[in-house]
Design a protein around this motif. Sequence first.
Motif, PDB file in Angstrom:
ATOM      1  N   SER A  10      -9.433   0.371   7.130  1.00  0.00           N
ATOM      2  CA  SER A  10     -10.206   1.557   6.780  1.00  0.00           C
ATOM      3  C   SER A  10      -9.340   2.604   6.076  1.00  0.00           C
ATOM      4  O   SER A  10      -9.787   3.236   5.108  1.00  0.00           O
ATOM      5  N   VAL A  11      -8.100   2.774   6.534  1.00  0.00           N
ATOM      6  CA  VAL A  11      -7.200   3.739   5.891  1.00  0.00           C
ATOM      7  C   VAL A  11      -6.914   3.328   4.450  1.00  0.00           C
ATOM      8  O   VAL A  11      -6.952   4.153   3.527  1.00  0.00           O
ATOM      9  N   VAL A  12      -6.626   2.047   4.240  1.00  0.00           N
ATOM     10  CA  VAL A  12      -6.332   1.574   2.885  1.00  0.00           C
ATOM     11  C   VAL A  12      -7.558   1.734   1.988  1.00  0.00           C
ATOM     12  O   VAL A  12      -7.445   2.156   0.827  1.00  0.00           O
ATOM     13  N   GLU A  13      -8.732   1.425   2.503  1.00  0.00           N
ATOM     14  CA  GLU A  13      -9.954   1.597   1.718  1.00  0.00           C
ATOM     15  C   GLU A  13     -10.159   3.070   1.343  1.00  0.00           C
ATOM     16  O   GLU A  13     -10.537   3.383   0.205  1.00  0.00           O
ATOM     17  N   GLN A  14      -9.909   3.972   2.279  1.00  0.00           N
ATOM     18  CA  GLN A  14     -10.033   5.402   1.968  1.00  0.00           C
ATOM     19  C   GLN A  14      -9.028   5.816   0.894  1.00  0.00           C
ATOM     20  O   GLN A  14      -9.336   6.659   0.028  1.00  0.00           O
ATOM     21  N   ALA A  15      -7.834   5.218   0.920  1.00  0.00           N
ATOM     22  CA  ALA A  15      -6.828   5.519  -0.102  1.00  0.00           C
ATOM     23  C   ALA A  15      -7.289   5.039  -1.468  1.00  0.00           C
ATOM     24  O   ALA A  15      -7.090   5.725  -2.485  1.00  0.00           O
ATOM     25  N   VAL A  16      -7.900   3.855  -1.522  1.00  0.00           N
ATOM     26  CA  VAL A  16      -8.449   3.356  -2.785  1.00  0.00           C
ATOM     27  C   VAL A  16      -9.510   4.319  -3.305  1.00  0.00           C
ATOM     28  O   VAL A  16      -9.518   4.693  -4.495  1.00  0.00           O
ATOM     29  N   GLN A  17     -10.402   4.729  -2.433  1.00  0.00           N
ATOM     30  CA  GLN A  17     -11.475   5.624  -2.851  1.00  0.00           C
ATOM     31  C   GLN A  17     -10.922   6.954  -3.359  1.00  0.00           C
ATOM     32  O   GLN A  17     -11.437   7.518  -4.346  1.00  0.00           O
ATOM     33  N   ALA A  18      -9.893   7.467  -2.703  1.00  0.00           N
ATOM     34  CA  ALA A  18      -9.299   8.739  -3.134  1.00  0.00           C
ATOM     35  C   ALA A  18      -8.675   8.602  -4.517  1.00  0.00           C
ATOM     36  O   ALA A  18      -8.807   9.494  -5.372  1.00  0.00           O
ATOM     37  N   ALA A  19      -7.977   7.487  -4.753  1.00  0.00           N
ATOM     38  CA  ALA A  19      -7.363   7.270  -6.057  1.00  0.00           C
ATOM     39  C   ALA A  19      -8.420   7.077  -7.139  1.00  0.00           C
ATOM     40  O   ALA A  19      -8.276   7.594  -8.257  1.00  0.00           O
ATOM     41  N   LEU A  20      -9.485   6.345  -6.818  1.00  0.00           N
ATOM     42  CA  LEU A  20     -10.572   6.162  -7.787  1.00  0.00           C
ATOM     43  C   LEU A  20     -11.198   7.501  -8.157  1.00  0.00           C
ATOM     44  O   LEU A  20     -11.503   7.756  -9.329  1.00  0.00           O
ATOM     45  N   ALA A  21     -11.389   8.361  -7.162  1.00  0.00           N
ATOM     46  CA  ALA A  21     -11.991   9.670  -7.430  1.00  0.00           C
ATOM     47  C   ALA A  21     -11.087  10.540  -8.298  1.00  0.00           C
ATOM     48  O   ALA A  21     -11.566  11.344  -9.102  1.00  0.00           O
ATOM     49  N   ASP A  30      -1.377   8.590  -7.844  1.00  0.00           N
ATOM     50  CA  ASP A  30      -0.521   8.058  -6.790  1.00  0.00           C
ATOM     51  C   ASP A  30      -0.560   8.962  -5.559  1.00  0.00           C
ATOM     52  O   ASP A  30      -0.674   8.490  -4.415  1.00  0.00           O
ATOM     53  N   LYS A  31      -0.498  10.259  -5.779  1.00  0.00           N
ATOM     54  CA  LYS A  31      -0.499  11.212  -4.657  1.00  0.00           C
ATOM     55  C   LYS A  31      -1.812  11.162  -3.893  1.00  0.00           C
ATOM     56  O   LYS A  31      -1.824  11.251  -2.647  1.00  0.00           O
ATOM     57  N   ALA A  32      -2.921  11.010  -4.597  1.00  0.00           N
ATOM     58  CA  ALA A  32      -4.213  10.959  -3.923  1.00  0.00           C
ATOM     59  C   ALA A  32      -4.268   9.809  -2.923  1.00  0.00           C
ATOM     60  O   ALA A  32      -4.752   9.969  -1.797  1.00  0.00           O
ATOM     61  N   ALA A  33      -3.776   8.631  -3.333  1.00  0.00           N
ATOM     62  CA  ALA A  33      -3.754   7.485  -2.426  1.00  0.00           C
ATOM     63  C   ALA A  33      -2.729   7.678  -1.323  1.00  0.00           C
ATOM     64  O   ALA A  33      -2.992   7.419  -0.130  1.00  0.00           O
ATOM     65  N   ARG A  34      -1.550   8.155  -1.700  1.00  0.00           N
ATOM     66  CA  ARG A  34      -0.440   8.271  -0.741  1.00  0.00           C
ATOM     67  C   ARG A  34      -0.738   9.308   0.337  1.00  0.00           C
ATOM     68  O   ARG A  34      -0.360   9.144   1.503  1.00  0.00           O
ATOM     69  N   PHE A  88      -5.494   0.105 -15.671  1.00  0.00           N
ATOM     70  CA  PHE A  88      -4.418   0.050 -14.685  1.00  0.00           C
ATOM     71  C   PHE A  88      -4.977  -0.342 -13.324  1.00  0.00           C
ATOM     72  O   PHE A  88      -6.189  -0.323 -13.098  1.00  0.00           O
ATOM     73  N   SER A  89      -4.062  -0.703 -12.430  1.00  0.00           N
ATOM     74  CA  SER A  89      -4.456  -1.076 -11.074  1.00  0.00           C
ATOM     75  C   SER A  89      -4.415   0.139 -10.155  1.00  0.00           C
ATOM     76  O   SER A  89      -3.663   1.089 -10.373  1.00  0.00           O
ATOM     77  N   ILE A  90      -5.244   0.075  -9.138  1.00  0.00           N
ATOM     78  CA  ILE A  90      -5.174   0.971  -7.983  1.00  0.00           C
ATOM     79  C   ILE A  90      -5.045   0.051  -6.783  1.00  0.00           C
ATOM     80  O   ILE A  90      -5.979  -0.682  -6.460  1.00  0.00           O
ATOM     81  N   GLU A  91      -3.870   0.048  -6.141  1.00  0.00           N
ATOM     82  CA  GLU A  91      -3.602  -0.943  -5.103  1.00  0.00           C
ATOM     83  C   GLU A  91      -2.710  -0.401  -3.984  1.00  0.00           C
ATOM     84  O   GLU A  91      -1.608  -0.911  -3.749  1.00  0.00           O
ATOM     85  N   GLU A 118      -7.901  -2.893  -7.166  1.00  0.00           N
ATOM     86  CA  GLU A 118      -8.858  -2.947  -8.260  1.00  0.00           C
ATOM     87  C   GLU A 118      -8.138  -2.685  -9.574  1.00  0.00           C
ATOM     88  O   GLU A 118      -7.191  -1.886  -9.617  1.00  0.00           O
ATOM     89  N   ILE A 119      -8.582  -3.336 -10.635  1.00  0.00           N
ATOM     90  CA  ILE A 119      -8.176  -2.973 -11.986  1.00  0.00           C
ATOM     91  C   ILE A 119      -9.313  -2.153 -12.582  1.00  0.00           C
ATOM     92  O   ILE A 119     -10.479  -2.554 -12.511  1.00  0.00           O
ATOM     93  N   VAL A 120      -8.964  -1.001 -13.169  1.00  0.00           N
ATOM     94  CA  VAL A 120      -9.972  -0.092 -13.697  1.00  0.00           C
ATOM     95  C   VAL A 120      -9.665   0.232 -15.155  1.00  0.00           C
ATOM     96  O   VAL A 120      -8.522   0.142 -15.608  1.00  0.00           O
TER      97      VAL A 120
END
Length: 368
Positions: free
Chosen positions: A256-267, A279-283, A327-330, A345-347
């Motif tokens: 769940s934490v990793v998924e939330q990090a993906v969502q934050a980076a996507l946003a 990077d900071k959004a995910a981290r 680029f990737s978000i991973e 994901e590659i976006v």
Amino acid sequence: MSSFPVTNARLAALRTRMAETGTDLVALGPSSHMAWLSGVHPHGDERPVMLLVAQDYAGFLMPALNAAAARKDTDLPFHPWSDDQGPEAALRALLEACGVTAPNLSVVLDETMRTDFALRLLDALDSPRRRFTEDTVGLLRAAKDDSEYRALKAAHLANDKAVKAAFAALEEGVTEAEIVELIKSEYAAMGAALEFCSVCFGESGAFPHHTPGAAPLKRDMAVLIDTGCRLDGYPSDMTRCGYFGQPEDGYAEVFSVVEQAVQAALAAAKPGVRACDIDKAARDVITAAGYGDRFLHRTGHGLGVDIHEPPYIAANSDVVLKEGNVFSIEPGIYLDGKFGIRLEEIVILREDGAEIFSEMPRDMVHVG
């Protein structure tokens, strides 16, 4: 003027960029830069081969034994040379045709070119000022056109099918290496080739670059699959995670934490945003959950002709992202001796944000 339309358009864009940056000459070796610009990807060995581009001329320094094979991909002129002659005279003729014999010219070098090729070129020029491709070919490559988008989309849809088949094939006793072979065969059935594949069972997932081996799958074991194919010249890349049997304590929480990090980076991923801010959004999400020291790598990398290319989504990158960047978000969390979870994901950046290539959900895959 080239009769190859993609080459023609990309050469025109490069020359515009050369004028904007005061560049007199761009020199590319037998690399992905050359393939992207010209469609030519000659055999690379110790024999010098280069594509030189000036404002009024572009041509190849080409070993004679490779000329026939390369000719089918381009109608740009060749300056061939044979083993018994050596490349010196052909290179001089190419430079003269490019009109770059004056001193102190601004030269862009392919950073992936062999050192001996680059030094041969620089020695043939008079006090050149040199830099690499970041603000010319590299900049142009980073913004994907519609044909590249379609190729990347097709490669990712093929990847989706292979990864779904891989998870469906999980059973007790199957090995990581056997799942890799299954993925490879799925790619082949779709006309694609394996680009890379990491299948990780259990605690092997805690190594971000694990090499699959003979480890057998057991019940109640985590599974991480990070894989990509190449289809019509362009690659895919995706990571999905799940469980064979029942997840161990803590797995769902970390997922769940990793998924939330993906969502934050996507946003956060929008044109005009710096790579470091994504990077900071995910981290920040992973750090707030107490796993900051278990996120062991940057958030992402660019993808195009190469599986890894600019822009890099890293804490030390001030690159401002633009529409068309891919680029990737991973983000990932890696727990030694237990498991690792990375969701990738590659976006492609659109005007209003990030569009994901894959159509496979990131939900935890539950098999058995």
